[in-house]
Design a protein around this motif. Structure first.
Motif, PDB file in Angstrom:
ATOM      1  N   PRO A 677       0.817  -1.208   0.000  1.00  6.97           N
ATOM      2  CA  PRO A 677       0.000   0.000   0.000  1.00  6.97           C
ATOM      3  C   PRO A 677       0.853   1.262   0.000  1.00  6.97           C
ATOM      4  N   ILE A 678       0.329   2.308  -0.631  1.00  3.77           N
ATOM      5  CA  ILE A 678       0.970   3.619  -0.577  1.00  3.77           C
ATOM      6  C   ILE A 678       0.639   4.304   0.745  1.00  3.77           C
ATOM      7  N   LYS A 679      -0.638   4.192   1.129  1.00  2.00           N
ATOM      8  CA  LYS A 679      -1.106   4.827   2.361  1.00  2.00           C
ATOM      9  C   LYS A 679      -2.052   3.881   3.080  1.00  2.00           C
ATOM     10  N   ILE A 680      -1.941   3.823   4.415  1.00  2.00           N
ATOM     11  CA  ILE A 680      -2.943   3.173   5.254  1.00  2.00           C
ATOM     12  C   ILE A 680      -3.493   4.268   6.157  1.00  2.00           C
ATOM     13  N   ILE A 681      -4.785   4.551   6.016  1.00  2.00           N
ATOM     14  CA  ILE A 681      -5.390   5.688   6.705  1.00  2.00           C
ATOM     15  C   ILE A 681      -6.301   5.181   7.816  1.00  2.00           C
ATOM     16  N   SER A 682      -5.996   5.550   9.021  1.00  2.00           N
ATOM     17  CA  SER A 682      -6.858   5.232  10.161  1.00  2.00           C
ATOM     18  C   SER A 682      -8.065   6.154  10.143  1.00  2.00           C
ATOM     19  N   VAL A 683      -9.212   5.656  10.629  1.00  2.00           N
ATOM     20  CA  VAL A 683     -10.400   6.514  10.664  1.00  2.00           C
ATOM     21  C   VAL A 683     -10.220   7.673  11.644  1.00  2.00           C
ATOM     22  N   ASN A 684      -9.257   7.552  12.549  1.00  2.00           N
ATOM     23  CA  ASN A 684      -8.975   8.659  13.466  1.00  2.00           C
ATOM     24  C   ASN A 684      -8.445   9.894  12.729  1.00  2.00           C
ATOM     25  N   VAL A 729     -10.362  13.147   3.945  1.00  2.00           N
ATOM     26  CA  VAL A 729      -8.952  13.210   4.309  1.00  2.00           C
ATOM     27  C   VAL A 729      -8.189  13.774   3.106  1.00  2.00           C
ATOM     28  N   ARG A 730      -7.175  14.576   3.384  1.00  2.00           N
ATOM     29  CA  ARG A 730      -6.357  15.165   2.316  1.00  2.00           C
ATOM     30  C   ARG A 730      -5.047  14.408   2.243  1.00  2.00           C
ATOM     31  N   LEU A 731      -4.715  13.925   1.030  1.00  2.41           N
ATOM     32  CA  LEU A 731      -3.563  13.051   0.842  1.00  2.41           C
ATOM     33  C   LEU A 731      -2.631  13.594  -0.238  1.00  2.41           C
ATOM     34  N   ASN A 732      -1.354  13.316  -0.079  1.00  4.66           N
ATOM     35  CA  ASN A 732      -0.367  13.611  -1.124  1.00  4.66           C
ATOM     36  C   ASN A 732      -0.064  12.302  -1.842  1.00  4.66           C
ATOM     37  N   LEU A 733      -0.507  12.191  -3.113  1.00  2.00           N
ATOM     38  CA  LEU A 733      -0.377  10.936  -3.838  1.00  2.00           C
ATOM     39  C   LEU A 733       0.354  11.125  -5.156  1.00  2.00           C
ATOM     40  N   LEU A 811     -23.767   6.022   2.876  1.00  2.00           N
ATOM     41  CA  LEU A 811     -25.151   6.105   2.402  1.00  2.00           C
ATOM     42  C   LEU A 811     -26.140   5.350   3.275  1.00  2.00           C
ATOM     43  N   ASP A 812     -25.659   4.380   4.070  1.00  2.00           N
ATOM     44  CA  ASP A 812     -26.569   3.547   4.853  1.00  2.00           C
ATOM     45  C   ASP A 812     -26.163   3.483   6.317  1.00  2.00           C
ATOM     46  N   PRO A 813     -27.114   3.654   7.249  1.00  2.00           N
ATOM     47  CA  PRO A 813     -26.793   3.358   8.645  1.00  2.00           C
ATOM     48  C   PRO A 813     -26.491   1.869   8.791  1.00  2.00           C
ATOM     49  N   GLY A 814     -25.602   1.541   9.702  1.00  2.00           N
ATOM     50  CA  GLY A 814     -25.174   0.147   9.868  1.00  2.00           C
ATOM     51  C   GLY A 814     -23.831  -0.134   9.224  1.00  2.00           C
ATOM     52  N   LEU A 815     -23.385   0.757   8.337  1.00  6.33           N
ATOM     53  CA  LEU A 815     -22.053   0.640   7.737  1.00  6.33           C
ATOM     54  C   LEU A 815     -21.016   1.171   8.725  1.00  6.33           C
ATOM     55  N   ALA A 816     -19.958   0.411   8.963  1.00  8.83           N
ATOM     56  CA  ALA A 816     -18.888   0.850   9.859  1.00  8.83           C
ATOM     57  C   ALA A 816     -17.552   0.666   9.143  1.00  8.83           C
ATOM     58  N   ILE A 817     -16.869   1.773   8.862  1.00  7.46           N
ATOM     59  CA  ILE A 817     -15.588   1.744   8.142  1.00  7.46           C
ATOM     60  C   ILE A 817     -14.459   1.752   9.164  1.00  7.46           C
ATOM     61  N   SER A 818     -13.534   0.787   9.038  1.00  4.93           N
ATOM     62  CA  SER A 818     -12.458   0.625  10.016  1.00  4.93           C
ATOM     63  C   SER A 818     -11.117   1.173   9.532  1.00  4.93           C
ATOM     64  N   LYS A 819     -10.905   1.184   8.221  1.00  2.71           N
ATOM     65  CA  LYS A 819      -9.587   1.550   7.702  1.00  2.71           C
ATOM     66  C   LYS A 819      -9.712   1.837   6.206  1.00  2.71           C
TER      67      LYS A 819
END
Length: 823
Positions: A677-684, A729-733, A811-819
């Motif tokens: 991976p180029i970037k691993i972005i934490s939800v934090n 999130v703002r990324l330099n790619l 778009l939907d409640p119940g979706l949880a994004i971890s990374k």
């Protein structure tokens, strides 16, 4: 003498003078024949239970429900456990006492009803409420009693819950027996309260399913508790029912595997449930409170004097109907509080035998349900709507429900998770209008595909809260039942589940990660709770990306294996360092609740990883350590009390075996096909709409997940996707073809009308809408639940190097994004 010591000394002298003056007042009042020494309103919120080597008496009405007397005696034992002084028990007579604990149920206790009539006790907030109670200190509650701690229930279970709430506030854990959590000794005992009102509970029926008991609970009970019948019987159930009451639970699906006789086989079992006021149900595979594994397959000849016919309702309905009818008659005659499971599956955990095609299966199952309800109505002489019933569309039964099986409006539909902690479906808005409402059957332990987890419990409070809060917000408030396997070692997780069922607002998904700290403070002391919460939360974090029982099914790179082993070693070291400081009285409890699961999980990981890395001797050492730990659990702690309860290899699954040194992948195979991976972005790192979205610590493989706050909000469609709650999130790619991969909680959409969709935008331009909703039992689902995440990805092209705005619209409640991973 220093100033601090002098102050303490002066306070001690002052307390003694006050005590002497108080005693003098009582004596003078008695001599003069007056009873008004304590009749004036006492503003103190403190009630003394044990003082000067004497305990206040406990009084209840002998005409109250039997459970009240049982719990009153348990309270006396709890007080004795703390102080070595056991209170006197008085079951009905009016006694002379300066103070007392008065216990009773509205309408069933003359003591309580008299206080209400004389306006000494107000019960307006609990009368006619389900399982509610009041704790209050009252002056002059009854003749010749000057002061009382009154425990008043709206119904007998409410009274029982009030009694054990007092025990808990005195420092007695619900797990005082089941995990040897002994309270700290004290010479004096008091309770400081204002009027406390609790209830009704958030969920009406709350309880456990004893399941897969073959390797722990059944052999332990046979060897140590119900030794006369060598089985799980009334003595074991009495211990379990007391635990449930201490946890403010009220419901059980009894043990039902072939190793255990059916619950109704031992006539004392239902009688014991009745004494303890526990509501009896039966699992998704046991219609009409019948345990088919034992009662149809093994014991039919004993009961009916002949071999049973085929378990097929289309060809053998008369015999099956008679079999169900006899149990209904028995329950009605016992006046046992019960919830009937309606419908039909195979004899055990399999699909209903009968027609080959879905249409005919649906038609047959609808007939089964109609006939069952007719039997219930006939034998209870009531409308079926007055008798609690559930329909559980578990496994293949959900497909039949979708195909047209009709659960009558008053029947509670109990939705199931996918066996791995992720609820498959909840009620649609239309289904939420049903008078019977809905509930949830949820696993903390499981035998089955794609792999068991019967040994340790590693389902985090964060995940339980997320799934059950989602369920509750979508109407599932009628019945929650948790598959807890052998009970041990899922103690903390069970208590969390019952706390949540009692009060859904007690632990929201946003703060559930803090539960182990509060739990540890109550059970081990505040000096140790900070360390315990760090240990437990790291234990859950590691299990989120691979439960110990699943570790042989997962491929990790050498780097990942070493990182996991390092993390496990750190919590093992913390666990053992803390063990040296934990008080002696709870050392056995600490071993059961913290040491065994943490070290067991660590050593199982080490056993497999060292073998894969070619370090076979180190793998063997880890295997031997698990054996040693289990021997300590069964033979050495608590004086051998738990002999037989802990099995290190339930069902003899390959994961528990010593790995073959020649059967594992080498390093080269483990590292192939791994994209960098180029970037691993934490939800934090994300900036998000805090009015709609929140970070949920402890949820998912990244240590936190981003999700909706309200699970009943409307979904967004493609036409207004960019208006949905979002995170950026703002990324330099670097320029070129890039891939965005979302790592998400592997749960399911709230119901069939929703998805788990994300709109992905780059620099304000919508690139794609992706959906991680995965059909249960598919190959992808199997992979998801074992590795702890679902994933989806989309490609985009950057024309030049530079800063990029990545925006995710949920778009939907119940979706949880971890990374988020950029390739």
């Amino acid at each position: 003498m220093g100033t601090g010591k002098l102050t303490v000394f002066c306070q001690m002298i002052l307390r003694r003078l006050i005590a002497i003056f108080t005693l003098f007042s009582v004596v003078m009042a008695a001599i003069s024949g007056r009873t008004d020494a304590f009749t004036k309103k006492n503003d103190s919120k403190e009630f003394h239970i044990v003082r000067n080597n004497s305990a206040v008496p406990i009084i209840f009405d002998k005409n109250d429900a039997e459970v009240v007397g049982i719990c009153a005696n348990a309270l006396a034992k709890d007080i004795s456990l703390i102080t070595d002084i056991i209170p006197g028990i008085h079951n009905g007579e009016y006694i002379n006492a300066p103070s007392a604990i008065i216990i009773g149920t509205i309408g069933k206790s003359d003591l309580i009803d008299r206080m209400v009539k004389e306006k000494k006790l107000s019960v307006d907030k609990i009368i006619d409420k389900w399982e509610s109670f009041i704790l209050e200190i009252i002056d002059s509650p009854l003749p010749n009693i000057n002061r009382a701690l009154v425990i008043c229930g709206s119904d007998p279970r409410g009274t029982a819950f009030g009694i054990f709430e007092v025990s808990k506030r005195l420092g007695v854990s619900p797990w005082v027996y089941w995990a040897d959590l002994l309270p700290e000794k004290r010479k004096e005992l008091s309770l400081e309260i204002d009027k406390i009102t609790m209830g009704p509970p958030s969920v009406k029926y709350r309880g456990v399913f004893l399941n897969d008991e073959d390797w722990g609970l059944q052999p332990w009970a046979a060897k140590n508790i119900d030794t006369d019948i060598k089985d799980i019987g009334p003595k074991t159930y009495a211990l379990i029912f007391e635990l449930l009451l201490r946890l403010k639970a009220n419901f059980i699906w009894p043990a039902m595997h072939p190793c255990t006789k059916a619950f109704f086989y031992y006539k004392s079992n239902p009688q014991t449930a009745k004494k303890y006021s526990i509501v009896v149900g039966s699992s998704h595979a046991e219609p009409m409170l019948r345990n088919n594994v034992d009662e149809w397959k093994n014991n039919f000849v004993t009961e009916y004097g002949k071999q049973p016919g085929e378990w097929r309702y289309d060809t053998n309905s008369d015999e099956i109907k008679k079999y169900w009818e006899d149990r209904i008659e028995e329950v009605a005659a016992l006046n046992l509080e019960a919830v009937f499971t309606i419908g039909m599956r195979g004899i055990h955990d399999s699909g209903m035998p009968g027609p080959d095609n879905t249409k005919d299966k649906v038609e047959l199952l609808n007939k089964v349900i109609a006939d069952q309800r007719k039997l219930i109505s006939e034998h209870f002489k009531k409308s079926p709507s007055e008798i609690p019933q559930i329909f559980c569309p578990y496994k293949e039964a959900l497909a039949l429900y979708y195909a047209g099986v009709k659960a009558p409006d008053d029947v509670t539909i109990v939705w199931a998770d996918d066996n791995h902690g992720f609820i498959r479906k909840l009620s649609t808005p239309e289904e939420q209008k049903r008078s019977g409402g809905s509930g949830v059957y949820y696993h903390l332990s499981y035998w089955g595909a794609p792999e068991d987890y019967l040994w340790l419990c590693s389902t985090s409070p964060s995940l339980i809260s997320y799934e059950m809060t989602k369920a509750y917000q979508n109407g599932a408030d009628r019945l929650w039942v948790f598959n807890v396997g052998d009970i041990k070692p899922a103690e903390m997780e069970i208590e969390f589940a019952m706390d949540l069922a009692w009060d859904i607002n007690s632990w929201q998904p946003v703060d559930a990660e803090k539960y182990p700290e509060e739990w540890a403070a109550k059970n081990f002391g505040i000096n140790y709770s900070g360390d315990i919460v760090k240990i437990k939360n790291e234990y859950y974090r590691l299990a989120a990306s691979g439960k110990p029982e699943h570790i042989d099914k997962l491929n990790f790179t050498e780097k990942e294996m070493n990182e996991r082993m390092t993390s496990y070693k750190e919590i093992v070291n913390k666990t053992m360092e803390l063990k040296r400081r934990i008080p002696e009285r709870v050392q056995d409890a600490y071993f059961q609740l913290i040491v065994y699961p943490v070290l067991g999980a660590a050593y199982l990981n080490e056993k497999h990883f060292y073998a894969r890395l070619g370090k076979y001797e180190m793998s063997k050492q880890a295997y031997e350590k698990i054996k040693e730990l289990t021997e300590i659990y069964n033979k050495k702690i608590s004086g051998g009390k738990w002999n037989g309860i802990m099995c290190m290899n339930p069902r003899n699954r390959p994961v528990f075996d010593m790995p073959d040194s020649n059967s594992h992948n080498d390093k080269k195979e483990l590292t192939v096909n791994k994209r960098k991976p180029i970037k691993i972005i934490s939800v934090n790192e994300l900036i998000f709409d805090t009015t709609k979205l929140c970070l949920l610590p402890g949820l998912g493989v990244g240590g936190a997940s981003l999700s909706w706050i309200n699970f009943t909000d409307r979904s967004f469609d493609e036409s207004n996707a960019l208006q949905a709650p979002g995170a950026s999130v703002r990324l330099n790619l670097p320029k070129g073809k890039r891939t965005v991969e979302l790592i998400c909680l592997p749960t399911h959409s709230i119901n069939e009308t929703r998805g788990l969709r994300t709109a992905i935008s780059i620099n304000g331009r919508l690139v794609d809408i992706v959906d991680v909703n995965t059909p249960s039992k598919s190959a992808e689902w199997s992979e998801n639940v074992l590795r702890g995440f679902s994933r989806t990805k989309t490609d985009f092209i950057l024309d030049e190097d530079g800063m990029v705005d990545l925006h995710l619209s949920l778009l939907d409640p119940g979706l949880a994004i971890s990374k988020i991973i950029i390739y």
